[in-house]
Design a protein around this motif. Structure first.
Motif, PDB file in Angstrom:
ATOM      1  N   ALA A 374       0.839  -1.191   0.000  1.00  0.00           N
ATOM      2  CA  ALA A 374       0.000   0.000   0.000  1.00  0.00           C
ATOM      3  C   ALA A 374       0.871   1.237   0.000  1.00  0.00           C
ATOM      4  N   GLU A 375       0.410   2.270  -0.693  1.00  0.00           N
ATOM      5  CA  GLU A 375       1.161   3.517  -0.734  1.00  0.00           C
ATOM      6  C   GLU A 375       1.232   4.136   0.654  1.00  0.00           C
ATOM      7  N   GLY A 376       2.316   4.834   0.881  1.00  0.00           N
ATOM      8  CA  GLY A 376       2.498   5.470   2.178  1.00  0.00           C
ATOM      9  C   GLY A 376       2.843   4.509   3.288  1.00  0.00           C
ATOM     10  N   ALA A 377       3.333   3.311   2.934  1.00  0.00           N
ATOM     11  CA  ALA A 377       3.679   2.338   3.977  1.00  0.00           C
ATOM     12  C   ALA A 377       4.781   2.907   4.861  1.00  0.00           C
ATOM     13  N   PRO A 407      17.044   2.276  -6.555  1.00  0.00           N
ATOM     14  CA  PRO A 407      17.373   3.682  -6.852  1.00  0.00           C
ATOM     15  C   PRO A 407      16.897   4.671  -5.793  1.00  0.00           C
ATOM     16  N   GLU A 408      15.815   4.367  -5.092  1.00  0.00           N
ATOM     17  CA  GLU A 408      15.323   5.273  -4.059  1.00  0.00           C
ATOM     18  C   GLU A 408      15.842   4.908  -2.668  1.00  0.00           C
ATOM     19  N   ASP A 409      16.704   3.872  -2.585  1.00  0.00           N
ATOM     20  CA  ASP A 409      17.190   3.394  -1.282  1.00  0.00           C
ATOM     21  C   ASP A 409      16.024   3.226  -0.307  1.00  0.00           C
ATOM     22  N   TRP A 410      15.003   2.576  -0.821  1.00  0.00           N
ATOM     23  CA  TRP A 410      13.743   2.429  -0.090  1.00  0.00           C
ATOM     24  C   TRP A 410      13.693   1.134   0.722  1.00  0.00           C
ATOM     25  N   LEU A 411      14.389   0.108   0.256  1.00  0.00           N
ATOM     26  CA  LEU A 411      14.263  -1.222   0.822  1.00  0.00           C
ATOM     27  C   LEU A 411      15.472  -1.566   1.671  1.00  0.00           C
ATOM     28  N   GLN A 412      15.236  -2.481   2.576  1.00  0.00           N
ATOM     29  CA  GLN A 412      16.286  -3.029   3.437  1.00  0.00           C
ATOM     30  C   GLN A 412      16.201  -4.542   3.366  1.00  0.00           C
ATOM     31  N   ASP A 414      17.538  -8.325   4.566  1.00  0.00           N
ATOM     32  CA  ASP A 414      18.219  -9.125   5.589  1.00  0.00           C
ATOM     33  C   ASP A 414      19.222 -10.030   4.871  1.00  0.00           C
ATOM     34  N   GLY A 415      20.514  -9.877   5.153  1.00  0.00           N
ATOM     35  CA  GLY A 415      21.544 -10.619   4.446  1.00  0.00           C
ATOM     36  C   GLY A 415      21.491 -12.107   4.656  1.00  0.00           C
ATOM     37  N   ALA A 416      20.880 -12.586   5.764  1.00  0.00           N
ATOM     38  CA  ALA A 416      20.863 -14.024   6.047  1.00  0.00           C
ATOM     39  C   ALA A 416      19.608 -14.699   5.522  1.00  0.00           C
ATOM     40  N   THR A 417      18.468 -14.025   5.571  1.00  0.00           N
ATOM     41  CA  THR A 417      17.201 -14.675   5.216  1.00  0.00           C
ATOM     42  C   THR A 417      16.613 -14.171   3.903  1.00  0.00           C
ATOM     43  N   GLY A 418      17.025 -13.010   3.436  1.00  0.00           N
ATOM     44  CA  GLY A 418      16.426 -12.444   2.238  1.00  0.00           C
ATOM     45  C   GLY A 418      15.111 -11.732   2.509  1.00  0.00           C
ATOM     46  N   ARG A 419      14.791 -11.497   3.795  1.00  0.00           N
ATOM     47  CA  ARG A 419      13.559 -10.780   4.116  1.00  0.00           C
ATOM     48  C   ARG A 419      13.750  -9.300   3.792  1.00  0.00           C
ATOM     49  N   ILE A 420      12.737  -8.731   3.127  1.00  0.00           N
ATOM     50  CA  ILE A 420      12.818  -7.359   2.654  1.00  0.00           C
ATOM     51  C   ILE A 420      11.734  -6.535   3.331  1.00  0.00           C
ATOM     52  N   GLN A 421      12.128  -5.359   3.825  1.00  0.00           N
ATOM     53  CA  GLN A 421      11.185  -4.434   4.440  1.00  0.00           C
ATOM     54  C   GLN A 421      11.568  -3.011   4.044  1.00  0.00           C
ATOM     55  N   THR A 422      10.630  -2.095   4.273  1.00  0.00           N
ATOM     56  CA  THR A 422      10.880  -0.693   3.928  1.00  0.00           C
ATOM     57  C   THR A 422      11.687  -0.034   5.032  1.00  0.00           C
ATOM     58  N   GLN A 423      12.484   0.961   4.654  1.00  0.00           N
ATOM     59  CA  GLN A 423      13.245   1.713   5.640  1.00  0.00           C
ATOM     60  C   GLN A 423      12.887   3.197   5.638  1.00  0.00           C
ATOM     61  N   ARG A 424      11.921   3.585   4.779  1.00  0.00           N
ATOM     62  CA  ARG A 424      11.373   4.937   4.805  1.00  0.00           C
ATOM     63  C   ARG A 424      10.137   4.945   3.925  1.00  0.00           C
ATOM     64  N   VAL A 425       9.438   6.061   3.885  1.00  0.00           N
ATOM     65  CA  VAL A 425       8.220   6.191   3.090  1.00  0.00           C
ATOM     66  C   VAL A 425       8.603   6.562   1.655  1.00  0.00           C
ATOM     67  N   LEU A 426       8.029   5.839   0.714  1.00  0.00           N
ATOM     68  CA  LEU A 426       8.302   6.092  -0.699  1.00  0.00           C
ATOM     69  C   LEU A 426       7.409   7.225  -1.194  1.00  0.00           C
ATOM     70  N   SER A 427       8.033   8.232  -1.815  1.00  0.00           N
ATOM     71  CA  SER A 427       7.282   9.369  -2.327  1.00  0.00           C
ATOM     72  C   SER A 427       6.475   8.953  -3.559  1.00  0.00           C
TER      73      SER A 427
END
Length: 774
Positions: A374-377, A407-412, A414-427
């Motif tokens: 969803a937008e604004g996550a 390119p937006e450095d939006w995602l983070q 996890d180097g061990a599991t491959g789990r991906i989460q946001t690290q800021r709000v995407l414009s």
């Protein structure tokens, strides 16, 4: 005239030449005893003893020595000239040149007999000389080399080619009777030639291209029916290939190795032998995998230069599932084999392929991986787990994950599991958000030596959230007629910043909080984004303020209550407002409350600025309030004074004070009243003139200064009110008010009242007459 052989003729004394008249015809005698009779004369070509006497002609009408003989025709006086000649007194004909039958085979001459006077003794007669052929020309082949083709294994009597020759001698004689023969052809003798026609044919079986591919034959041709002159030529006969040799593998089994997890690489070569003509369809090999490749992971192509089979991997091999492949391969020619060809002993072979274990790169089970968010996550929102597996099951390895493209450095990640989460709000305005999709690339790296890397593409769909309520769009200029059945009504539109499906269709509704609205007004939907506002009952003319409720189609829906200003006017038969209602209509149907507040605030600010400038100028003049008419004489004429000098600004203390024009009854030095000052009718008469006030030193006191100034201006009967244009005769460089000369400049003279100039005395009566009412 008679013809005598040379053996019978005898020497005749030479006669002196005389003038002849060969064309003059003598009178015909009354009786002719006989005509000339001269048979053809034969002479052999290439005669060497020259001159050679051929024949003697004689006329019996005159005695010997009294007749002149001559001949004419080709070989005498025509080309070829001087071949023949005649003794004009004896009539003997001589051959003077060597004859060539191949050039001229006969000569036709005309013989004449004249008397000494030049008269014709005999009628001209033909003298024919035939050239007898000699065998002086060898036969000649039409070609130096004759070529022919014959299939190997051809049956006896098969035509191969034909040799041709010619002879320039007389074809009616044996000199041109040709015979053909084969002088040499090697052993065994497989060809023969027809001696009359020159046709070459096979005479026995045994032609094998793989044994002898080309035969060279020496041909001979001879005239005189084979006993005369001869000539030779060469015949080259090529034996054409047929598929009489099947291809065979050079080995019964081939051993090869192939690396796993690769494709499009060559594994090895399969050597074959074929005795047929290289490059021909009888030689080109075609390979087929008969067994051992159920998944079609291998392919075999033919090397056009070596005719070898090249085994290659077309689908990646997996060491963990299949360590060895046993292939059975067959070979055959591109052209069909001859039925009489013996069966090949090595038409098939076995190919053993050993798979080599290598470090394979990790594999993403789903690549590209698509998910949504969803937008604004907010930061820390879990997106997805993008993990890979290691195909090397026999040597387990650890896999680590990292970002390759974000390119937006939006995602983070996890180097061990491959789990991906946001690290800021995407414009939402990110340039890397294409059609609602954001793309990132994830790397999976194992810890082998050397390590292998896999690349995975993550596509995230940014889902639209209904976070904006709809709003009224600025309506078109229009109004509502006071009569419900008049006019088209007012079209209202709505917009929404959200994307579908959270926008239209919009729902328009009169606010439920004001029940009276639904009794007088109706709102009907036109389409998904517009509605029509109409009156149900007649209402007073003027500006009406309605409260509308707008709702979108999002989940959950968003709604907004908004005020709508509607002008009601009297309309004509065509449904348009009458001219008297133009001012009400200009109030702007549909102008929102926010827009109205902005307009009013802007107007107030503008008025405050104008007022501040006016007060500034007025206070500056009051400090220099001296009578402009001080020192004037009684004899001042009632004329308009022209001034061609302008002061040097507010700092110029010598400039004229306009207050003297407003108060001509208060000159400092005059003893005679000039008239009473004009008074404003809207100001109280009891108002006392306010003293000069200094400008506030603090910005905080400016409001009180303006308020007091307004009150003073409204109460002062000697100055214009604050909301009219102020007239200045001088604007200085240092004025804080700026230039106000354009205010009310569009008003005509008819809007000004100059009658008050009559109250200023006789000096201004002239101006009152010019500009006042008549």
């Amino acid at each position: 005239m008679v013809l005598q052989s040379l053996g019978l003729s005898s020497g005749v004394p030479e006669l002196q030449p005389s003038t002849l008249y060969p064309w003059r015809q003598a009178p015909a005698p009354s009786r002719v005893r006989r005509a000339w009779v001269i048979p053809p004369i034969s002479v052999s070509e290439n005669h060497k003893r020259l001159p050679y006497p051929l024949v003697q002609i004689r006329s019996d009408k005159q005695q010997l020595g009294s007749v002149i003989y001559s001949i004419q025709g080709p070989g005498v006086d025509e080309e070829p000239r001087n071949v023949f000649s005649i003794d004009k007194f004896t009539g003997r004909v001589f051959l003077n040149a060597t004859l060539d039958r191949e050039k001229t085979d006969r000569f036709r001459l005309r013989a004449f007999a004249l008397d000494l006077g030049g008269s014709t003794l005999e009628d001209p007669t033909d003298l024919e000389i035939v050239v007898v052929d000699q065998n002086d020309n060898r036969p000649t082949f039409l070609q130096d080399v004759f070529t022919g083709h014959v299939l190997e294994g051809a049956v006896p009597g098969t035509f191969v080619t034909r040799a041709e020759a010619t002879d320039a001698d007389d074809p009616e004689t044996d000199n041109a009777a040709l015979r053909f023969s084969i002088l040499e052809q090697g052993s065994p003798e497989l060809f023969s030639i027809d001696e009359h026609t020159g046709e070459i044919r096979t005479v026995q079986v045994g032609l094998d291209r793989e044994v002898v591919a080309v035969y060279n034959l020496t041909l001979q041709v001879a005239d005189m029916s084979g006993d005369g002159l001869t000539a030779t030529a060469l015949a080259i006969i090529s034996v054409d290939d047929i598929n009489d040799n099947a291809p065979e593998f050079t080995k019964d089994e081939f051993f090869m190795e192939a690396a796993e997890a690769v494709s499009g690489v060559d594994v090895g070569r399969l050597e074959v032998e074929d005795r047929d003509l290289p490059g021909s369809p009888n030689w080109v090999a075609r390979f087929t995998i008969l067994e051992g490749d159920p998944d079609r992971q291998f392919a075999i192509r033919t090397d056009p230069k070596t005719n070898e089979g090249v085994l290659s991997v077309v689908k990646p091999l997996d060491y963990e599932s299949h360590e060895r492949y046993e292939l059975r391969v067959s070979v055959q020619n591109e052209a069909p084999i001859q039925a009489t060809t013996p069966r090949a002993q090595r038409g098939q072979t076995r190919v053993s392929v050993w798979v080599q274990d290598t470090n394979e790169a990790p594999v993403f089970p789903e690549n590209p991986l698509r998910t949504s968010l969803a937008e604004g996550a907010p930061p820390g929102t879990s997106v997805v787990t993008f993990s890979a597996r290691d195909p090397d099951t026999q040597q387990p390895q650890r896999i680590s994950y990292s970002k390759d493209y974000d390119p937006e450095d939006w995602l983070q990640v996890d180097g061990a599991t491959g789990r991906i989460q946001t690290q800021r709000v995407l414009s939402p305005a990110s340039p890397f958000l294409k059609d609602g999709w954001y793309r990132a690339i994830i790397l999976a790296l194992d810890n082998a030596m050397p390590p292998s890397t896999a690349t995975g593409t993550l596509s995230i769909e940014i889902l639209e959230v209904n976070d904006h309520a709809p709003a009224l769009a600025p309506p078109p200029l229009g109004s509502l007629c006071s009569q419900p059945d008049q006019g088209p009504g007012l079209i209202l539109g709505a917009t929404d910043e959200d994307l579908p499906p959270h926008g239209a269709p919009f729902h328009f509704q009169l606010s439920p909080r004001v029940p009276d609205l639904s009794r007088n007004w109706s709102l009907n939907q036109i389409n998904v984004s517009h509605a029509r506002l109409r009156l149900q009952h007649q209402v007073p003319e003027g500006l009406h303020r309605l409260s509308l409720l707008l709702r979108d189609s999002g989940q959950p829906p968003q709604q907004r209550e908004q005020t709508l200003n509607v002008t009601v006017c009297s309309c004509g038969p065509d449904g348009s407002c009458l001219p008297g209602a133009a001012a009400l209509q200009a109030g702007g149907a549909g102008i929102s409350l926010g827009a109205l507040v902005i307009v009013l605030a802007s107007t107030v600010v503008l008025l405050l600025l104008v007022l501040l400038a006016a007060l500034r100028m007025r206070l500056g003049r009051r400090s220099r309030d001296e009578s402009l008419l001080h020192g004037l004489k009684d004899d001042l004429r009632d004329n308009i004074l022209n001034y061609d000098e302008q002061g040097g600004g507010e700092e110029d203390q010598d400039a004229y004070d306009i207050n003297q024009l407003r108060h001509p009854v208060e000159p400092r030095t005059t003893s005679r009243p000039l008239g009473r000052p004009p008074l404003r009718r809207d100001a109280p008469f009891s108002h006392v003139r306010q003293p000069h006030r200094a400008l506030p030193s603090s910005p905080a006191d400016i409001a009180n200064f303006i308020s007091d100034g307004l009150e003073a201006a409204d109460s002062d009967p000697s100055v214009p009110p604050y909301d009219t244009a102020l007239i200045y005769d001088y604007e200085g460089d240092g004025s804080v008010a700026g230039t106000l000369s354009s205010i009310l400049s569009s008003l005509g003279d008819e809007d000004q009242d100059y009658d008050y100039l009559q109250d200023w005395g006789p000096r201004f009566a002239r101006l009152a007459d010019l500009y006042g009412h008549p």
